[in-house]
Design a protein around this motif. Sequence first.
Motif, PDB file in Angstrom:
ATOM      1  N   GLY A  51      -3.835   0.409  -3.395  1.00 16.99           N
ATOM      2  CA  GLY A  51      -4.414   0.678  -2.093  1.00 16.99           C
ATOM      3  C   GLY A  51      -5.802   1.270  -2.202  1.00 16.99           C
ATOM      4  O   GLY A  51      -6.713   0.905  -1.450  1.00 16.99           O
ATOM      5  N   ALA A  52      -6.013   2.186  -3.151  1.00 17.80           N
ATOM      6  CA  ALA A  52      -7.334   2.789  -3.341  1.00 17.80           C
ATOM      7  C   ALA A  52      -8.369   1.721  -3.690  1.00 17.80           C
ATOM      8  O   ALA A  52      -9.504   1.742  -3.190  1.00 17.80           O
ATOM      9  CB  ALA A  52      -7.275   3.847  -4.441  1.00 17.80           C
ATOM     10  N   GLY A  53      -7.979   0.786  -4.540  1.00 15.74           N
ATOM     11  CA  GLY A  53      -8.916  -0.278  -4.918  1.00 15.74           C
ATOM     12  C   GLY A  53      -9.266  -1.181  -3.764  1.00 15.74           C
ATOM     13  O   GLY A  53     -10.440  -1.543  -3.565  1.00 15.74           O
ATOM     14  N   PHE A  54      -8.257  -1.570  -2.975  1.00 11.13           N
ATOM     15  CA  PHE A  54      -8.543  -2.416  -1.819  1.00 11.13           C
ATOM     16  C   PHE A  54      -9.356  -1.660  -0.768  1.00 11.13           C
ATOM     17  O   PHE A  54     -10.186  -2.257  -0.073  1.00 11.13           O
ATOM     18  CB  PHE A  54      -7.240  -2.927  -1.205  1.00 11.13           C
ATOM     19  CG  PHE A  54      -6.557  -3.998  -2.014  1.00 11.13           C
ATOM     20  CD1 PHE A  54      -7.288  -4.979  -2.665  1.00 11.13           C
ATOM     21  CD2 PHE A  54      -5.173  -4.033  -2.121  1.00 11.13           C
ATOM     22  CE1 PHE A  54      -6.654  -5.970  -3.411  1.00 11.13           C
ATOM     23  CE2 PHE A  54      -4.537  -5.014  -2.854  1.00 11.13           C
ATOM     24  CZ  PHE A  54      -5.277  -5.984  -3.507  1.00 11.13           C
ATOM     25  N   THR A  82      -5.507  -5.215  -9.937  1.00 11.52           N
ATOM     26  CA  THR A  82      -5.440  -6.326  -8.984  1.00 11.52           C
ATOM     27  C   THR A  82      -6.618  -6.286  -8.004  1.00 11.52           C
ATOM     28  O   THR A  82      -7.287  -7.303  -7.805  1.00 11.52           O
ATOM     29  CB  THR A  82      -4.098  -6.325  -8.238  1.00 11.52           C
ATOM     30  OG1 THR A  82      -3.047  -6.580  -9.176  1.00 11.52           O
ATOM     31  CG2 THR A  82      -4.069  -7.399  -7.158  1.00 11.52           C
ATOM     32  N   PRO A  83      -6.925  -5.148  -7.375  1.00 10.47           N
ATOM     33  CA  PRO A  83      -8.135  -5.104  -6.555  1.00 10.47           C
ATOM     34  C   PRO A  83      -9.416  -5.409  -7.332  1.00 10.47           C
ATOM     35  O   PRO A  83     -10.340  -6.038  -6.796  1.00 10.47           O
ATOM     36  CB  PRO A  83      -8.145  -3.670  -6.023  1.00 10.47           C
ATOM     37  CG  PRO A  83      -6.715  -3.258  -6.018  1.00 10.47           C
ATOM     38  CD  PRO A  83      -6.109  -3.924  -7.215  1.00 10.47           C
ATOM     39  N   MET A  84      -9.475  -4.992  -8.584  1.00  8.29           N
ATOM     40  CA  MET A  84     -10.659  -5.306  -9.382  1.00  8.29           C
ATOM     41  C   MET A  84     -10.792  -6.816  -9.578  1.00  8.29           C
ATOM     42  O   MET A  84     -11.881  -7.379  -9.471  1.00  8.29           O
ATOM     43  CB  MET A  84     -10.582  -4.594 -10.730  1.00  8.29           C
ATOM     44  CG  MET A  84     -10.747  -3.080 -10.635  1.00  8.29           C
ATOM     45  SD  MET A  84     -10.256  -2.208 -12.147  1.00  8.29           S
ATOM     46  CE  MET A  84     -11.561  -2.698 -13.260  1.00  8.29           C
ATOM     47  N   PRO A 407      -4.961  -1.995   3.370  1.00  4.12           N
ATOM     48  CA  PRO A 407      -5.844  -1.008   2.739  1.00  4.12           C
ATOM     49  C   PRO A 407      -7.322  -1.370   2.832  1.00  4.12           C
ATOM     50  O   PRO A 407      -8.165  -0.485   3.012  1.00  4.12           O
ATOM     51  CB  PRO A 407      -5.360  -0.953   1.286  1.00  4.12           C
ATOM     52  CG  PRO A 407      -4.553  -2.197   1.087  1.00  4.12           C
ATOM     53  CD  PRO A 407      -3.994  -2.564   2.412  1.00  4.12           C
ATOM     54  N   ALA A 408      -7.654  -2.662   2.724  1.00  4.22           N
ATOM     55  CA  ALA A 408      -9.058  -3.050   2.858  1.00  4.22           C
ATOM     56  C   ALA A 408      -9.558  -2.747   4.263  1.00  4.22           C
ATOM     57  O   ALA A 408     -10.695  -2.289   4.456  1.00  4.22           O
ATOM     58  CB  ALA A 408      -9.237  -4.531   2.539  1.00  4.22           C
TER      59      ALA A 408
END
Length: 524
Positions: A51-54, A82-84, A407-408
């Motif tokens: 979630g932080a990454g998105f 995964t977000p990366m 999250p995004a």
Amino acid sequence: MKRPLGAQISHMLRDRGVEVIFGIPGVHNQEMYRGIEEAGITHVLARHEQGAGFMADGYARATGQPGVAYVITGPGLCNIMTPMGQGYSDSVPMLVISSCLDEVAAARGQLHQMKDQEAAAAAVCDWSHTAGSAQAAYGLIERAFDEFELNRPRPKHIQVPIAQLEAEADPAPPPNQPALRTKALDPDIAPVLSLLNTAKRPLFILGGGARSNLWRQILSQVGGACFTTYAGRGLVGTGYALDFGATLARPGSAEIVASADLVVAVGTELAEVDMWRADLGHNAPLVRVDLDAEVLGDAHRALVKLQADGESFARTLWAATEGADPATGWSHEEVAEARTRWRAEVDALRPGILPILDALRAAIPPETMIYSDMTQFAYVAKEVWEMSSPYHWHHPTGFGTLGYALPAGIGGAVARRGKPTAVIAGDYGFHYTMQELGVAVELGLPLPIILWDNGKLKEIEDSMVRAQIAPNAVIARNPDFCKLAEAFGAAAAVPSTLEELQHTVRGAFDASGPTLIHVTPEIL
């Protein structure tokens, strides 16, 4: 003054314009949290590193500035990979800073230990490096920010050993002058002008890297028709008569491309996920304009290749074509006929969604920034929902992960306080990151979350049927989504008509927190 390096990093980031950091603290990265408040940075606590990454991704897409995330050693980094990977596919500027163990080769059984954390992250981002000293950390951060400006923006990962984060360090050096990106100049576009001067049916394909508000004027000046990729929607606004829209995925678009006598592709990979076929279909000369040299040299074999940013190319082309005689080979009627036919194809492919989308679009303010997930509802919208402004619809294209939208959207809403932001997710993908509802409630974000619930992985079921595979593992038991949202402290609604849907969505933008709007095919 001297501070632990973890604190100095936050101060350095603030000096370079970072206002928000997304992440989760842990014993390994707690020194990075020492300086956040002191530096005047807001921290958003995610419920999961994914979630932080998105959120960092959504923030970056909304602002155009790098999204920054702090994570711990080992599982924290794995969770954000995964977000990366998604950010790498979609050219999103993200900086992920993690802690790492001081020694791994000569020690085993440590907390959060991985065999090669740096290499693992490198597989999903632009680069991943270890900062073995304060000066190395400062240099890598400076390099990342320079490359966000100079190159195709993509995620970077910097890891700092725990002992280094705890060690006293001098402050980071002050920021350098901003890096200057390569610009297109008059001599550079001479080959393009030469081709345009003789073209009767010039066709432009505008991608996410074609950043400019001049494209509508350019197209009018040269008599050009256009397609946009999903990421380029809105670059020509609405109502331009020679705009084929974001319909490259329609099989018939290849025939249109083949009929052009010049194709100019700006800021687009022309990738599989742009066209859903191997070849663009052009017979005419192809011009490619892109920051990425790899794109310029791909299998589409462009005749003219210009490594430059889309904005400066557009500005230079606009000035050079002012007063030109526009080409007359395209007709408004053929564009309108193609768009009508393709809209019917989209409706036939995934029936029942189009009327709901039309009602939703009428209820959502045009300045709304929308974040969508991998769901049939979004697949239809990407082809038929016209955008009046660019970069206001964000979707996990390329890597194509589930769980992106919520999250995004939170990251986008944090960046756009006071401006409308909305989320569109499918029932299955919502399971991936639904815990981030707690963040939206905690922050009091007026975020409409349109949850499309057809009770299954419908896209996969349809694909299995087409492949003559008996549908298997495509239905999962869903919770009562409204009760779930209410348990987090969010509002929830189940509209039973399209008019009620519109009323609920309008009200959600004025709420004091997020509203989950549960929509099923039965609404029709």
